[in-house]
Structure formats: C-alpha cells, structure tokens
Write a protein that holds these residues in place. Structure first.
Motif, mmCIF file in Angstrom:
data_model
loop_
_atom_site.group_PDB
_atom_site.id
_atom_site.type_symbol
_atom_site.label_atom_id
_atom_site.label_comp_id
_atom_site.label_asym_id
_atom_site.label_seq_id
_atom_site.Cartn_x
_atom_site.Cartn_y
_atom_site.Cartn_z
ATOM 1 N N PRO A 20 -26.556 15.937 -56.296
ATOM 2 C CA PRO A 20 -25.129 15.603 -56.409
ATOM 3 C C PRO A 20 -24.326 15.860 -55.130
ATOM 4 C CG PRO A 20 -25.671 17.524 -57.756
ATOM 5 C CD PRO A 20 -26.951 17.018 -57.189
ATOM 6 N N ASP A 21 -24.794 16.821 -54.311
ATOM 7 C CA ASP A 21 -24.110 17.157 -53.059
ATOM 8 C C ASP A 21 -25.182 17.518 -52.036
ATOM 9 O OD1 ASP A 21 -22.704 18.235 -50.921
ATOM 10 O OD2 ASP A 21 -21.475 19.572 -52.148
ATOM 11 N N VAL A 22 -25.447 16.610 -51.115
ATOM 12 C CA VAL A 22 -26.546 16.827 -50.164
ATOM 13 C C VAL A 22 -26.319 18.044 -49.276
ATOM 14 C CG1 VAL A 22 -27.300 14.416 -50.148
ATOM 15 C CG2 VAL A 22 -25.609 15.176 -48.465
ATOM 16 N N ASP A 23 -25.061 18.430 -49.066
ATOM 17 C CA ASP A 23 -24.783 19.598 -48.244
ATOM 18 C C ASP A 23 -25.242 20.891 -48.916
ATOM 19 O OD1 ASP A 23 -23.713 18.112 -46.156
ATOM 20 O OD2 ASP A 23 -21.692 18.180 -47.009
ATOM 21 N N GLN A 24 -25.473 20.843 -50.221
ATOM 22 C CA GLN A 24 -25.943 22.020 -50.960
ATOM 23 C C GLN A 24 -27.462 22.031 -51.121
ATOM 24 O OE1 GLN A 24 -23.651 24.397 -51.661
ATOM 25 N NE2 GLN A 24 -22.312 22.967 -50.590
ATOM 26 N N PHE A 25 -28.139 20.992 -50.631
ATOM 27 C CA PHE A 25 -29.592 20.915 -50.767
ATOM 28 C C PHE A 25 -30.244 21.640 -49.589
ATOM 29 C CE2 PHE A 25 -33.808 19.066 -50.408
ATOM 30 C CZ PHE A 25 -34.225 19.018 -51.732
ATOM 31 N N PRO A 26 -31.035 22.681 -49.870
ATOM 32 C CA PRO A 26 -31.684 23.426 -48.774
ATOM 33 C C PRO A 26 -32.582 22.516 -47.932
ATOM 34 C CG PRO A 26 -31.940 24.574 -50.875
ATOM 35 C CD PRO A 26 -31.371 23.219 -51.187
ATOM 36 N N GLY A 27 -32.331 22.499 -46.637
ATOM 37 C CA GLY A 27 -33.157 21.711 -45.727
ATOM 38 C C GLY A 27 -32.822 20.234 -45.689
ATOM 39 N N HIS A 28 -31.670 19.849 -46.219
ATOM 40 C CA HIS A 28 -31.285 18.434 -46.191
ATOM 41 C C HIS A 28 -31.302 17.910 -44.761
ATOM 42 C CE1 HIS A 28 -28.168 15.193 -45.880
ATOM 43 N NE2 HIS A 28 -28.989 14.685 -46.774
ATOM 44 N N ILE A 29 -31.858 16.733 -44.586
ATOM 45 C CA ILE A 29 -31.883 16.075 -43.281
ATOM 46 C C ILE A 29 -30.718 15.095 -43.245
ATOM 47 C CG2 ILE A 29 -33.193 14.593 -41.724
ATOM 48 C CD1 ILE A 29 -35.755 15.611 -43.200
ATOM 49 N N ALA A 30 -29.767 15.334 -42.372
ATOM 50 C CA ALA A 30 -28.580 14.487 -42.292
ATOM 51 C C ALA A 30 -28.831 13.299 -41.375
ATOM 52 C CB ALA A 30 -27.391 15.302 -41.810
ATOM 53 N N CYS A 31 -29.447 12.268 -41.921
ATOM 54 C CA CYS A 31 -29.655 11.046 -41.134
ATOM 55 C C CYS A 31 -28.321 10.365 -40.849
ATOM 56 C CB CYS A 31 -30.578 10.084 -41.868
ATOM 57 S SG CYS A 31 -32.254 10.714 -42.102
#
Length: 156
Positions: free
Chosen positions: A98-109
């Motif tokens: 629901p919120d990629v900023d809260q996903f551990p290790g999210h890769i911000a393409c």
C-alpha cells in the motif's frame, strides 16, 4: 485481433477488469511470441486500467531482467529478494504494497511510485516472470487487482 480497447469510463475497477481480460485474451490468442504478447498485455493494462506503470520482469541469469513495459523508465535488473519484485520472486507469492516507502528494501525506480502489486508467474514450481504494477497514489491495489491479475497471468 482487437486493435483498440473498448472500456466505458463509467466502470468501477472490477467491471473494467471483467471487460478488459477477455479483450486481452483475444489480443494474445494465436500469437506464440512471448515478448509480443507481454508488450500488448502491458499496454492494455496501462491504458485499460489507467495504471502509472506496468511491466514484466523475466527471470534470466539468476536476475529479474526488464521486459516489455509501459510508463517511465524502469530498473533494468533486480536481484532475487531485493525490492518488491525480487521478494515476490523469492517467496513465489503476490505482494500488495500500500505504501512503497514503508516496504523494507524498496527499490525506487521512479520516485512517483507510491503503491505496488507484484504477481509472479510460477511454472513447474519456479517463477519465470513477474508482473509489476505501480501507482502514483497510495493504497491503489487490493484483492480485486490480485484476483484479476492472477487470472491474466494464466493466459500467458
């Protein structure tokens, strides 16, 4: 073969999927080339569902390698277990974020991506590709998206 999508704008999300999936099935029917089909599916999803970014990553050389997509420029390779796509590949499960900023290790393409769903295609117990869909809004994806995107991957 259909060359345009027919989707009235007044439909809700589930109605759009119900209308779109048979059109995609018709679009890819009889075409043997995987890349051609993935390209048309990505375009149909992007424009039919009005997604921010939609594309496929294919498992190659122990990495997820960018395949056909629609939207802003994307990451080219993703390692197993890294980011949402890599974690979905590793776990062989759909991931709704629901919120990629809260996903551990999210890769911000792309910094405009706010929520994401990744659906793996598993054949003979192994992931062969993942479908990645991003939204520029928080909380864009739910079990309706999961159900219909899983059905869509059955067409591949």
């Amino acid at each position: 073969m259909a060359e345009e999508l027919l989707l009235p704008t007044s439909m809700n999300k589930e109605e759009r999927y119900k209308s779109l999936l048979p059109q995609i099935e018709s679009l890819v029917a009889g075409e043997e080339d995987l890349i051609a089909n993935l390209a048309n599916i990505a375009s149909a999803l992007k424009y039919g569902m009005q997604f921010f970014w939609v594309g496929f990553y294919l498992v190659k050389d122990n990495s997820l390698v960018l395949g056909p997509f629609q939207g802003p420029i994307a990451c080219t390779r993703i390692a197993k277990g890294k980011g949402v796509c890599g974690k979905s590949w590793e776990d062989k499960n759909v991931l709704l974020v629901p919120d990629v900023d809260q996903f551990p290790g999210h890769i911000a393409c792309n910094s405009e991506s706010k929520s994401e769903i990744v659906v793996p295609l598993v054949r003979d117990g192994e992931v062969v590709l993942v479908l990645d869909v991003d939204s520029d809004q928080l909380n864009s994806f739910d079990e309706v998206d999961q159900r219909y995107l899983e059905r869509l991957l059955e067409m591949i």
